[in-house]
Design a protein around this motif. Structure first.
Motif, short mmCIF file in Angstrom:
data_model
loop_
_atom_site.label_atom_id
_atom_site.label_comp_id
_atom_site.label_asym_id
_atom_site.label_seq_id
_atom_site.Cartn_x
_atom_site.Cartn_y
_atom_site.Cartn_z
N LEU A 132 51.60 61.76 4.16
CA LEU A 132 51.05 62.73 5.15
C LEU A 132 49.73 62.95 4.90
N ILE A 133 49.25 63.24 3.95
CA ILE A 133 47.85 63.79 3.59
C ILE A 133 46.84 62.61 3.45
N ALA A 134 47.32 61.88 2.60
CA ALA A 134 46.40 60.83 2.31
C ALA A 134 45.77 59.84 3.46
N PRO A 135 46.61 59.55 4.49
CA PRO A 135 45.94 58.95 5.65
C PRO A 135 44.84 59.75 6.32
N LEU A 136 44.62 60.99 6.10
CA LEU A 136 43.89 61.73 7.01
C LEU A 136 42.36 61.79 5.89
N ASN A 137 42.48 61.29 4.77
CA ASN A 137 41.11 61.32 3.93
C ASN A 137 39.86 60.73 4.78
N ARG A 138 40.00 59.45 4.90
CA ARG A 138 38.78 58.88 5.66
C ARG A 138 38.43 59.50 7.03
N SER A 139 39.46 59.59 7.85
CA SER A 139 39.20 60.11 9.15
C SER A 139 38.61 61.57 9.18
N GLY A 140 39.23 62.12 8.11
CA GLY A 140 38.69 63.50 7.87
C GLY A 140 37.15 63.71 7.27
N ASP A 141 36.81 62.67 6.52
CA ASP A 141 35.32 62.50 6.11
C ASP A 141 34.44 62.09 7.31
N GLU A 142 34.97 61.30 8.16
CA GLU A 142 34.21 60.94 9.24
C GLU A 142 33.95 61.81 10.20
N GLU A 143 34.78 62.66 10.57
CA GLU A 143 34.97 63.65 11.57
C GLU A 143 34.30 64.79 10.92
N GLY A 144 34.88 65.52 9.86
CA GLY A 144 34.37 66.67 8.91
C GLY A 144 34.83 67.77 9.72
N ALA A 145 34.63 68.95 9.27
CA ALA A 145 34.75 70.50 9.73
C ALA A 145 33.70 70.55 10.70
N GLN A 146 33.80 71.29 11.99
CA GLN A 146 33.01 71.60 12.82
C GLN A 146 32.82 73.14 13.20
N ARG A 192 31.45 76.26 15.66
CA ARG A 192 31.00 76.16 17.00
C ARG A 192 31.00 77.98 17.28
N ASP A 193 30.15 78.64 17.60
CA ASP A 193 30.02 79.97 17.75
C ASP A 193 31.28 80.86 16.93
N GLY A 194 30.76 80.60 15.80
CA GLY A 194 31.70 81.20 14.65
C GLY A 194 32.86 80.73 14.45
N GLN A 195 33.39 79.84 15.23
CA GLN A 195 34.69 79.18 15.01
C GLN A 195 34.72 77.79 14.06
N VAL A 196 35.53 77.67 13.38
CA VAL A 196 35.64 76.36 12.66
C VAL A 196 36.90 75.52 12.91
N SER A 197 36.67 74.42 13.22
CA SER A 197 37.79 73.56 13.62
C SER A 197 37.78 72.38 12.63
N THR A 198 39.03 72.30 11.91
CA THR A 198 39.26 70.97 10.81
C THR A 198 39.32 69.75 11.68
N PRO A 199 39.25 68.50 11.00
CA PRO A 199 39.36 67.34 11.56
C PRO A 199 40.61 66.94 12.21
N GLY A 200 40.84 66.01 13.18
CA GLY A 200 41.96 65.76 13.69
C GLY A 200 43.22 65.34 12.95
N GLY A 201 44.22 66.00 13.04
CA GLY A 201 45.48 65.66 12.10
C GLY A 201 45.78 66.53 11.07
N PHE A 202 44.64 67.48 10.77
CA PHE A 202 44.76 68.51 9.71
C PHE A 202 45.80 69.55 10.21
N ARG A 203 45.82 69.92 11.30
CA ARG A 203 46.46 71.42 11.51
C ARG A 203 48.07 71.05 11.49
N GLU A 204 48.38 69.67 12.21
CA GLU A 204 49.81 69.20 12.03
C GLU A 204 50.14 69.20 10.52
N ALA A 205 49.33 68.29 9.84
CA ALA A 205 49.60 68.16 8.26
C ALA A 205 50.17 69.40 7.64
N TYR A 206 48.94 70.27 7.98
CA TYR A 206 49.19 71.48 7.21
C TYR A 206 50.42 72.35 7.50
#
Length: 589
Positions: free
Chosen positions: A54-68, A70-84
């Motif tokens: 579940l978690i390891a497959p998000l490692n590289r994509s998470g690194d490439e997308e990174g946390a974002q 915008r206007d005080g809000q932070v979004s985690t990379p794709g797949g993180f919310r579902e995995a969490y």
């Protein structure tokens, strides 16, 4: 692409054979009805699936997308919310938590293995939950019953997350300089104002609330570290019935753009009269926060082990497949052989294996001492274990992460040019593990803490308690590597006695020797654990030839090639501080 597979066979070896943890749990009443060998194995098996699938497959994509941000809000990379969401359904955040408030109550000697899996799979993802677990420890140990009842259950569930807010732009290691203020309010709460930087998980989109533990000063606070208090400041205020209310005036001003752990949001947090509640006693916030900090220091040390294990797995697979050059013995007659035949590649792989497996054993030992210090019915045993935890925690944090970086660099080197290319994953491991030497107290600070506060300050009493265990093992009839162990522990004790004398004469003696001293203690501790592991492997070899033969070979490599580094460390320590303050080195701008 890289894969991560939890080293379950070795984890079970450490837990069941080296530590004999089930026997310990059985004699500690708080654990006897909570965990047994079958439960522990089931937890390890399930954690391995969650981390690997579940978690390891998000490692590289998470690194490439990174946390974002915008206007005080932070979004985690794709797949993180579902995995969490899946992760918290399993109750993993509360694994070691107090059962009175919804935690699972598992022993630390087991939890350290799960944490290693998390970091080995995805360091950025791991940080969101490990910070929450640490916050729960501080709240459980120091907060009022009312605060515990309101905040701990949803934190253990993972619906809410925790952060610790210490650092300010002008105050990093020296927290006595912080300026964040807390003004008492008529209703017993406090209005907290100030800015904090480098706050891991200070804002994210994984949970519905974030509970910040904030260091701040009361209006009557004395100067320096003795004037710091700890406050619980929720992102969203909580109503009396436990439902979420109004948004608290605490906001994320920005996130950092970092070398590594890019999917972990590292935030600037602004508190603008935010409502908070005192945790513990006024002006004693550092002591309360260090309940969390010491947990996090061991956890971050384990980040070094997890990343090193991932690096080793990748490098070992590659070394078996990559054909380059010929074996010097020219035994195969092939045009080219797998690079694992080359001595330097084998040196790097064995160095990684020896230090990673030694670290895993050491982490288990510290976890065992934490269990004793918390759950033993014997007050003397609790005190003795607590002293060992205090002595060994800075070693775990710094030695694990120093050797973890070395192992990640070794793994990258095994790949050659491919190790420098993103697609193979080795360069990300180097970037991700690098922070572990810096945050939660830099490794230089850990070394000062070890030598200055844990050895010199008590005249070496806790150290002698630790080395007595090593000496006792080395004196056993037939103990493997007994001569090498006796030599190593004698060197450590002699250097310690010399430093105790030097500390009274040279104000720079401790600072000049601290890092080398920490490494000297680390290698000596690993030698003790490797000798114990070698003894078990020799006794049980026939039952699992491949595994135990590998243990024996790695132990031999450690004693012949890595333990001799203590000779150079001793020489460097005994050189003293004079060369650091020679006339040719400028100390003023």
């Amino acid at each position: 692409m890289t894969d991560y597979t939890a080293p379950l066979r070795d984890m079970r070896f450490v837990l069941h054979e080296l530590l004999e943890a089930p026997a310990l749990w059985a004699r500690l009443p708080a654990l006897a009805e909570t965990v047994d060998p079958d439960t522990a194995d089931a937890i390890l098996e399930e954690a391995a699936k969650v981390c690997g699938q579940l978690i390891a497959p998000l490692n590289r994509s998470g690194d490439e997308e990174g946390a974002q941000w915008r206007d005080g809000q932070v979004s985690t990379p794709g797949g993180f919310r579902e995995a969490y969401a899946t992760y918290i359904e399993g109750g993993w955040v509360g694994l070691g938590g107090n059962p009175a408030w919804g935690g699972m109550g598992m022993p630390k000697s087991l939890a350290v293995q799960v944490e290693e899996m998390l970091y080995g799979a995805n360091s950025s993802f791991a940080l969101y939950s490990t910070l929450t677990s640490g916050a729960c420890l501080a709240i459980d140990a120091h907060a009022s019953e009312a605060l515990k009842a309101r905040y701990l259950p949803p934190l253990y569930e993972g619906r809410w997350a925790g952060s610790m807010c210490l650092t300010e732009a002008h105050a990093g290691s020296d927290l006595g300089l912080i300026r964040t203020r807390a003004e008492p309010q008529a209703d017993g709460s406090y209005a907290v104002s100030g800015s904090k930087i480098f706050i891991t998980g200070g804002e994210q989109d994984l949970t519905e609330n974030i509970i910040h533990l904030v260091l701040a000063r009361l209006p009557d606070a004395p100067a320096g570290p003795k004037g710091i208090s700890l406050f619980l400041v929720p992102k969203v205020l909580v109503n009396d019935d436990g439902s979420l209310g109004a948004r608290n005036p605490v906001h994320c001003g920005s996130i950092e753009h970092k070398m590594g752990i890019k999917a972990s949001a590292t935030c600037v947090m602004n508190f603008d009269g935010a409502t908070g509640w005192l945790v513990g006693e006024p002006h004693k916030g550092l002591a309360a926060m260090f309940t969390m900090m010491n947990y996090e220091r061991l956890s971050i040390g384990i980040q070094g082990i997890g990343c090193a294990e991932a690096s080793y797995q990748n490098a070992a697979r590659y070394a078996l497949e990559r054909l380059q050059g010929r074996d010097a013995a020219q035994a195969s007659g092939a045009v080219a052989d797998p690079i694992i035949v080359h001595p330097d590649v084998r040196r790097m792989l064995l160095s990684m294996k020896a230090m990673t497996e030694g670290g895993r054993a050491f982490a288990g030992h510290v976890g065992e001492q934490l269990d004793l210090s918390k759950f033993s019915d014997d007050a003397e045993e609790r005190a003795r274990a607590a002293a060992q935890v205090a002595l060994l925690t800075p070693v775990a944090k710094a030695f694990f992460t120093d050797s973890g970086l070395d192992s990640c660099v070794h793994g990258q080197q095994v790949f050659g040019g491919h190790g420098y290319i993103r697609e193979w994953g080795q360069e990300q491991l180097v970037r991700d593990v690098r922070i572990a030497q810096i945050y939660e107290g830099t490794n230089g600070i850990q070394a000062l803490d070890l030598l200055g506060r844990k050895v010199v300050a008590d005249g070496g009493a806790a150290l002698r308690q630790f080395t007595a265990q090593i000496r006792a093992f080395a004196e056993q009839p037939g103990a493997p590597y007994a001569a090498e162990l006796r030599d190593a522990v004698q060197r450590l004790e002699a250097v310690s006695d010399w430093l105790l004398a030097q500390a009274g004469q040279d104000p720079h003696a401790v600072g000049a020797a601290a890092v080398e001293y920490l490494h000297l203690l680390g290698y000596t501790a690993y030698a003790w654990l490797w000798a114990r592991m070698a003894q078990l492997a020799a006794e049980r070899r026939a039952s699992d030839e491949a595994f135990y033969s590998g243990k024996l070979a790695t132990a031999a490599f450690f004693f012949r090639h890595l333990l001799p580094r203590t000779l150079g460390l001793e020489a460097s320590i005994r050189a003293g501080s004079a060369a650091l303050f020679g006339e040719g080195f400028a100390t003023k701008g």
